[in-house]
Design a protein around this motif. Sequence first.
Motif, PDB file in Angstrom:
ATOM      1  N   UNK A   5      27.185  34.831  50.325  1.00 34.09           N
ATOM      2  CA  UNK A   5      27.606  33.793  49.062  1.00 34.09           C
ATOM      3  C   UNK A   5      27.376  32.390  49.739  1.00 34.09           C
ATOM      4  N   UNK A   6      27.146  31.343  48.783  1.00 33.42           N
ATOM      5  CA  UNK A   6      27.019  29.985  49.352  1.00 33.42           C
ATOM      6  C   UNK A   6      28.450  29.541  49.399  1.00 33.42           C
ATOM      7  N   UNK A   7      28.835  28.380  49.953  1.00 32.79           N
ATOM      8  CA  UNK A   7      30.306  27.902  50.267  1.00 32.79           C
ATOM      9  C   UNK A   7      30.448  27.338  48.829  1.00 32.79           C
ATOM     10  N   UNK A  31      30.785  28.591  46.052  1.00 36.12           N
ATOM     11  CA  UNK A  31      31.208  29.858  45.322  1.00 36.12           C
ATOM     12  C   UNK A  31      32.821  29.961  45.681  1.00 36.12           C
ATOM     13  N   UNK A  32      32.969  29.777  47.018  1.00 33.89           N
ATOM     14  CA  UNK A  32      34.321  30.182  47.503  1.00 33.89           C
ATOM     15  C   UNK A  32      35.081  28.676  47.432  1.00 33.89           C
ATOM     16  N   UNK A  33      34.778  27.485  47.261  1.00 31.81           N
ATOM     17  CA  UNK A  33      35.213  26.166  46.876  1.00 31.81           C
ATOM     18  C   UNK A  33      35.614  26.251  45.462  1.00 31.81           C
ATOM     19  N   UNK A  34      34.877  26.954  44.479  1.00 34.13           N
ATOM     20  CA  UNK A  34      34.976  27.075  43.193  1.00 34.13           C
ATOM     21  C   UNK A  34      36.164  28.215  43.129  1.00 34.13           C
ATOM     22  N   UNK A  35      36.310  29.064  43.926  1.00 32.97           N
ATOM     23  CA  UNK A  35      37.647  30.089  43.836  1.00 32.97           C
ATOM     24  C   UNK A  35      38.761  29.152  44.284  1.00 32.97           C
ATOM     25  N   UNK A  36      38.688  28.573  45.401  1.00 35.10           N
ATOM     26  CA  UNK A  36      39.936  27.644  45.729  1.00 35.10           C
ATOM     27  C   UNK A  36      40.212  26.779  45.007  1.00 35.10           C
ATOM     28  N   UNK A  37      39.482  26.038  44.366  1.00 34.07           N
ATOM     29  CA  UNK A  37      39.871  24.949  43.205  1.00 34.07           C
ATOM     30  C   UNK A  37      40.535  25.680  41.897  1.00 34.07           C
ATOM     31  N   UNK A  38      39.965  26.758  41.460  1.00 29.07           N
ATOM     32  CA  UNK A  38      40.581  27.525  40.537  1.00 29.07           C
ATOM     33  C   UNK A  38      41.861  28.084  40.786  1.00 29.07           C
ATOM     34  N   UNK A  66      36.360  22.183  36.819  1.00 33.60           N
ATOM     35  CA  UNK A  66      35.352  22.033  38.004  1.00 33.60           C
ATOM     36  C   UNK A  66      35.195  23.402  38.695  1.00 33.60           C
ATOM     37  N   UNK A  67      36.338  23.909  39.075  1.00 41.20           N
ATOM     38  CA  UNK A  67      36.180  25.317  39.833  1.00 41.20           C
ATOM     39  C   UNK A  67      35.717  26.257  39.186  1.00 41.20           C
ATOM     40  N   UNK A  68      35.692  26.532  37.777  1.00 40.69           N
ATOM     41  CA  UNK A  68      35.099  27.551  36.982  1.00 40.69           C
ATOM     42  C   UNK A  68      33.620  27.271  36.977  1.00 40.69           C
ATOM     43  N   UNK A  69      33.341  25.820  36.784  1.00 38.84           N
ATOM     44  CA  UNK A  69      31.698  25.621  37.016  1.00 38.84           C
ATOM     45  C   UNK A  69      31.092  26.222  38.093  1.00 38.84           C
ATOM     46  N   UNK A  70      31.696  25.804  39.226  1.00 36.37           N
ATOM     47  CA  UNK A  70      31.109  26.002  40.426  1.00 36.37           C
ATOM     48  C   UNK A  70      31.029  27.479  40.639  1.00 36.37           C
ATOM     49  N   UNK A  71      32.253  28.174  40.527  1.00 37.91           N
ATOM     50  CA  UNK A  71      32.322  29.610  40.498  1.00 37.91           C
ATOM     51  C   UNK A  71      31.192  30.351  39.740  1.00 37.91           C
ATOM     52  N   UNK A  72      31.068  30.113  38.681  1.00 33.99           N
ATOM     53  CA  UNK A  72      30.235  30.760  37.646  1.00 33.99           C
ATOM     54  C   UNK A  72      28.680  30.255  37.734  1.00 33.99           C
ATOM     55  N   UNK A  73      28.490  29.020  38.365  1.00 33.73           N
ATOM     56  CA  UNK A  73      27.109  28.741  38.722  1.00 33.73           C
ATOM     57  C   UNK A  73      26.535  29.380  39.972  1.00 33.73           C
ATOM     58  N   UNK A  74      27.754  29.693  40.822  1.00 26.80           N
ATOM     59  CA  UNK A  74      27.070  30.174  42.148  1.00 26.80           C
ATOM     60  C   UNK A  74      27.547  31.807  42.335  1.00 26.80           C
ATOM     61  N   UNK A  75      27.997  32.472  41.341  1.00 29.15           N
ATOM     62  CA  UNK A  75      28.465  33.813  41.437  1.00 29.15           C
ATOM     63  C   UNK A  75      27.228  35.104  41.789  1.00 29.15           C
ATOM     64  N   UNK A  76      26.122  34.563  41.326  1.00 31.76           N
ATOM     65  CA  UNK A  76      24.973  35.585  41.439  1.00 31.76           C
ATOM     66  C   UNK A  76      23.911  34.814  42.648  1.00 31.76           C
ATOM     67  N   UNK A  77      24.333  33.909  43.172  1.00 30.29           N
ATOM     68  CA  UNK A  77      23.324  33.345  44.267  1.00 30.29           C
ATOM     69  C   UNK A  77      23.436  33.928  45.446  1.00 30.29           C
ATOM     70  N   UNK A  78      22.319  34.108  46.297  1.00 26.77           N
ATOM     71  CA  UNK A  78      22.621  34.956  47.469  1.00 26.77           C
ATOM     72  C   UNK A  78      21.857  33.994  48.596  1.00 26.77           C
ATOM     73  N   UNK A  79      22.553  33.677  49.592  1.00 24.35           N
ATOM     74  CA  UNK A  79      21.984  32.935  50.778  1.00 24.35           C
ATOM     75  C   UNK A  79      21.331  33.827  51.667  1.00 24.35           C
ATOM     76  N   UNK A  80      20.264  33.595  52.262  1.00 27.26           N
ATOM     77  CA  UNK A  80      19.730  34.494  53.082  1.00 27.26           C
ATOM     78  C   UNK A  80      19.886  33.837  54.461  1.00 27.26           C
TER      79      UNK A  80
END
Length: 67
Positions: free
Chosen positions: A2-4, A6-13, A53-67
């Motif tokens: 997961x991208x960073x 995603x976790x920033x969104x979780x922490x902010x929420x 703001x945390x919800x926006x970051x979380x839902x925007x990046x929840x399906x993104x996979x970084x390789x």
Amino acid sequence: MKPIWYFVGLILMAMGGIIFLTGVYYLFTPSSRQTVLANTHPNLWWGLIMLGFGAVLYFKNRKVIVE
């Protein structure tokens, strides 16, 4: 992986939820010491802003996979 953001969104929420719930508590049981701007209830506003703001970051990046 997961991208960073995603976790920033979780922490902010999580932090926004705690701050918002603290504001709700102080709304119903006011403190004995009043500050100048206590009647504006900043805990409620900043908690909601952080939750949003945390919800926006979380839902925007929840399906993104970084390789």
